[in-house]
Structure formats: C-alpha cells, structure tokens
Design a protein around this motif. Structure first.
Motif, PDB file in Angstrom:
ATOM      1  N   THR A  36      19.342 -56.840 -68.279  1.00 34.27           N
ATOM      2  CA  THR A  36      18.173 -57.331 -68.650  1.00 34.27           C
ATOM      3  C   THR A  36      17.784 -58.442 -67.792  1.00 34.27           C
ATOM      4  O   THR A  36      16.665 -58.795 -67.414  1.00 34.27           O
ATOM      5  N   VAL A  37      18.787 -59.528 -67.251  1.00 35.63           N
ATOM      6  CA  VAL A  37      18.613 -60.632 -66.262  1.00 35.63           C
ATOM      7  C   VAL A  37      17.964 -60.137 -64.971  1.00 35.63           C
ATOM      8  O   VAL A  37      16.998 -60.553 -64.673  1.00 35.63           O
ATOM      9  N   GLN A  38      18.774 -58.953 -64.572  1.00 38.69           N
ATOM     10  CA  GLN A  38      18.132 -58.463 -63.311  1.00 38.69           C
ATOM     11  C   GLN A  38      16.818 -57.935 -63.224  1.00 38.69           C
ATOM     12  O   GLN A  38      15.997 -58.356 -62.613  1.00 38.69           O
ATOM     13  N   ASN A  39      16.274 -57.344 -64.404  1.00 36.14           N
ATOM     14  CA  ASN A  39      15.007 -56.560 -64.705  1.00 36.14           C
ATOM     15  C   ASN A  39      14.021 -57.629 -64.790  1.00 36.14           C
ATOM     16  O   ASN A  39      12.913 -57.672 -64.070  1.00 36.14           O
ATOM     17  N   ASP A  40      14.310 -58.606 -65.491  1.00 38.45           N
ATOM     18  CA  ASP A  40      13.501 -59.910 -65.751  1.00 38.45           C
ATOM     19  C   ASP A  40      13.323 -60.648 -64.413  1.00 38.45           C
ATOM     20  O   ASP A  40      12.286 -61.039 -64.148  1.00 38.45           O
ATOM     21  N   THR A  41      14.317 -60.913 -63.750  1.00 36.82           N
ATOM     22  CA  THR A  41      14.138 -61.664 -62.538  1.00 36.82           C
ATOM     23  C   THR A  41      13.425 -60.895 -61.269  1.00 36.82           C
ATOM     24  O   THR A  41      12.588 -61.519 -60.741  1.00 36.82           O
ATOM     25  N   GLN A  42      13.561 -59.630 -61.381  1.00 37.98           N
ATOM     26  CA  GLN A  42      12.590 -58.698 -60.398  1.00 37.98           C
ATOM     27  C   GLN A  42      11.123 -58.896 -60.838  1.00 37.98           C
ATOM     28  O   GLN A  42      10.129 -58.875 -60.302  1.00 37.98           O
ATOM     29  N   THR A  43      11.044 -58.757 -62.172  1.00 38.14           N
ATOM     30  CA  THR A  43       9.483 -58.856 -62.643  1.00 38.14           C
ATOM     31  C   THR A  43       8.961 -60.238 -62.429  1.00 38.14           C
ATOM     32  O   THR A  43       7.822 -60.240 -62.145  1.00 38.14           O
ATOM     33  N   ILE A  44       9.828 -61.329 -62.533  1.00 36.63           N
ATOM     34  CA  ILE A  44       9.312 -62.822 -62.231  1.00 36.63           C
ATOM     35  C   ILE A  44       8.916 -62.747 -60.596  1.00 36.63           C
ATOM     36  O   ILE A  44       7.807 -63.177 -60.464  1.00 36.63           O
ATOM     37  N   ARG A  45       9.800 -62.560 -60.069  1.00 35.02           N
ATOM     38  CA  ARG A  45       9.456 -62.363 -58.590  1.00 35.02           C
ATOM     39  C   ARG A  45       8.115 -61.340 -58.253  1.00 35.02           C
ATOM     40  O   ARG A  45       7.427 -62.088 -57.375  1.00 35.02           O
ATOM     41  N   ALA A  46       7.702 -60.397 -58.710  1.00 29.07           N
ATOM     42  CA  ALA A  46       6.682 -59.650 -58.636  1.00 29.07           C
ATOM     43  C   ALA A  46       5.502 -60.252 -58.999  1.00 29.07           C
ATOM     44  O   ALA A  46       4.716 -60.433 -58.316  1.00 29.07           O
ATOM     45  N   TYR A  47       5.584 -60.870 -60.167  1.00 33.82           N
ATOM     46  CA  TYR A  47       4.527 -61.621 -60.752  1.00 33.82           C
ATOM     47  C   TYR A  47       4.200 -62.683 -59.799  1.00 33.82           C
ATOM     48  O   TYR A  47       2.963 -63.036 -59.378  1.00 33.82           O
ATOM     49  N   LEU A  48       5.172 -63.715 -59.287  1.00 36.82           N
ATOM     50  CA  LEU A  48       4.849 -64.662 -58.513  1.00 36.82           C
ATOM     51  C   LEU A  48       4.296 -64.225 -57.244  1.00 36.82           C
ATOM     52  O   LEU A  48       3.325 -64.819 -56.565  1.00 36.82           O
ATOM     53  N   ARG A  49       4.807 -63.092 -56.786  1.00 42.87           N
ATOM     54  CA  ARG A  49       4.302 -62.613 -55.437  1.00 42.87           C
ATOM     55  C   ARG A  49       2.764 -62.201 -55.563  1.00 42.87           C
ATOM     56  O   ARG A  49       1.977 -62.377 -54.905  1.00 42.87           O
ATOM     57  N   ALA A  50       2.549 -61.333 -56.501  1.00 37.97           N
ATOM     58  CA  ALA A  50       1.217 -61.134 -56.749  1.00 37.97           C
ATOM     59  C   ALA A  50       0.274 -62.262 -57.240  1.00 37.97           C
ATOM     60  O   ALA A  50      -0.927 -62.224 -56.564  1.00 37.97           O
ATOM     61  N   LYS A  51       0.611 -63.473 -57.675  1.00 33.34           N
ATOM     62  CA  LYS A  51      -0.172 -64.577 -57.845  1.00 33.34           C
ATOM     63  C   LYS A  51      -0.137 -65.508 -56.762  1.00 33.34           C
ATOM     64  O   LYS A  51      -0.796 -66.570 -56.814  1.00 33.34           O
ATOM     65  N   ALA A  52       0.576 -65.101 -55.576  1.00 34.12           N
ATOM     66  CA  ALA A  52       0.805 -65.814 -54.535  1.00 34.12           C
ATOM     67  C   ALA A  52       1.209 -67.404 -55.120  1.00 34.12           C
ATOM     68  O   ALA A  52       0.885 -68.318 -54.525  1.00 34.12           O
ATOM     69  N   ARG A  53       2.250 -67.220 -55.841  1.00 32.82           N
ATOM     70  CA  ARG A  53       2.938 -68.656 -56.548  1.00 32.82           C
ATOM     71  C   ARG A  53       4.279 -68.546 -56.068  1.00 32.82           C
ATOM     72  O   ARG A  53       5.080 -69.251 -56.631  1.00 32.82           O
ATOM     73  N   ASP A  54       4.872 -67.699 -54.880  1.00 38.43           N
ATOM     74  CA  ASP A  54       5.885 -67.585 -54.777  1.00 38.43           C
ATOM     75  C   ASP A  54       6.728 -68.674 -53.763  1.00 38.43           C
ATOM     76  O   ASP A  54       7.917 -68.780 -53.360  1.00 38.43           O
ATOM     77  N   SER A  55       5.873 -69.477 -52.906  1.00 35.58           N
ATOM     78  CA  SER A  55       6.333 -70.509 -52.249  1.00 35.58           C
ATOM     79  C   SER A  55       7.201 -71.642 -52.808  1.00 35.58           C
ATOM     80  O   SER A  55       6.914 -72.084 -53.904  1.00 35.58           O
TER      81      SER A  55
END
Length: 169
Positions: A36-55
């Motif tokens: 669950t942690v691994q899946n959620d972390t991947q989801t968070i990273r994808a969300y932040l990349r899509a919103k250009a908030r990953d800097s």
C-alpha cells in the motif's frame, strides 16, 4: 544529528521494505502495508508530476513524500515524547478542499504528544526544526489506513498536510 534521526526513524520500515517480496507472505499484514505504501507513493509522485508540483520533492525511506518549505531555525528539533504546536491544513490528494485545519491559529491538539499523531506527522515534523514549514504527502498506511475517520477522512485516503511547526514542549 539530522541524518542520525532520519536513519533511525526509517530503519525498521526500510529493513522490511528492502526484503525480497518472496520473504513476505501474500496474506501477511506487513506485506499489505508495504505494498500500500509503495502504491500510494507512486500515485503521489505521478500526481505531482502531472500537476508540475514535483520540484523539490523528497521521498523518505518510509514512503512519505515531502517538501520542506522552510527548514526552521536548524537547532530545535522535536522528539516523539514532546507536544507540537502547529498551524496546519489537511486535504485529500485529489481534492484541494480543506478537510480539517487549525484555521491559521496555533494548536497543540489538547496536549497530544507527537508519538500519538499519525505516522506521517511523526516522521515529517522531525524533518524540520522549530519555525519550520513542511508540505507532507502521506500514504494512507502512514495516515488513517483502511479505516479512515468516518465522516471526515475516507478509507485508504492519501493526505496532503501543510504544517508549520510553531513550537513544542
């Protein structure tokens, strides 16, 4: 000191997380937790990349994703047995609606010690010092898990917490 604290806070989680998946049984709660942690972390990273908030985003060994907005004074860091005073906002990852906040006023949650807060806050608040400000993207397993908080936080919710560490005692 900060590196030592990070090392010990993530050691147990990291030790299990790096075990080969064959060491964890399919119905093992630890395996479910880490998946669950691994899946959620991947989801968070994808969300932040899509919103250009990953800097400036950092991924802690626990799976917590965070961005330090203000490190604080660099001297005074909180321990688990201390009571934080914070200003905070809590939202869901996919929804900018504020679920809960201190309404821009300091709160110590009626004297609740850091060890009695969710794991995401226990890890995240120790990454800054007094006066610091951090944005936490918390996997559900480090938050309220599969239960959530009925009427407030849905089950398996990934949280976004904007937290300023005002003081602690």
């Amino acid at each position: 000191m900060m590196i030592k604290r990070l090392f010990f806070s993530g050691l147990a989680i990291l030790a299990i997380a790096i075990l080969p998946s064959s060491c964890l049984k399919k119905d093992d709660p630890a395996a479910d937790f880490f998946e669950t942690v691994q899946n959620d972390t991947q989801t968070i990273r994808a969300y932040l990349r899509a919103k250009a908030r990953d800097s400036g985003i950092i991924i802690h060994p626990s799976g917590l994703v965070y961005k330090v907005l203000e490190p604080g004074n660099g001297v005074d860091t909180i321990r688990l047995d201390q009571t934080p005073t914070v200003i905070f906002k809590r939202m869901l990852l996919w929804d900018d609606r504020v679920l809960e906040s201190s309404q821009n006023l300091p709160t110590d949650f009626d004297g609740r010690k850091l060890k009695d807060h969710i794991a995401g806050w226990q890890i995240g608040l120790r990454l800054i010092s007094k006066g610091g400000h951090i944005l936490l993207y918390i996997p559900s397993s480090l938050a309220f898990g599969k239960t959530g908080i009925p009427g407030t936080i849905p089950p398996s919710a990934i949280l976004v917490c904007d937290v300023k560490l005002i003081d602690f005692k």
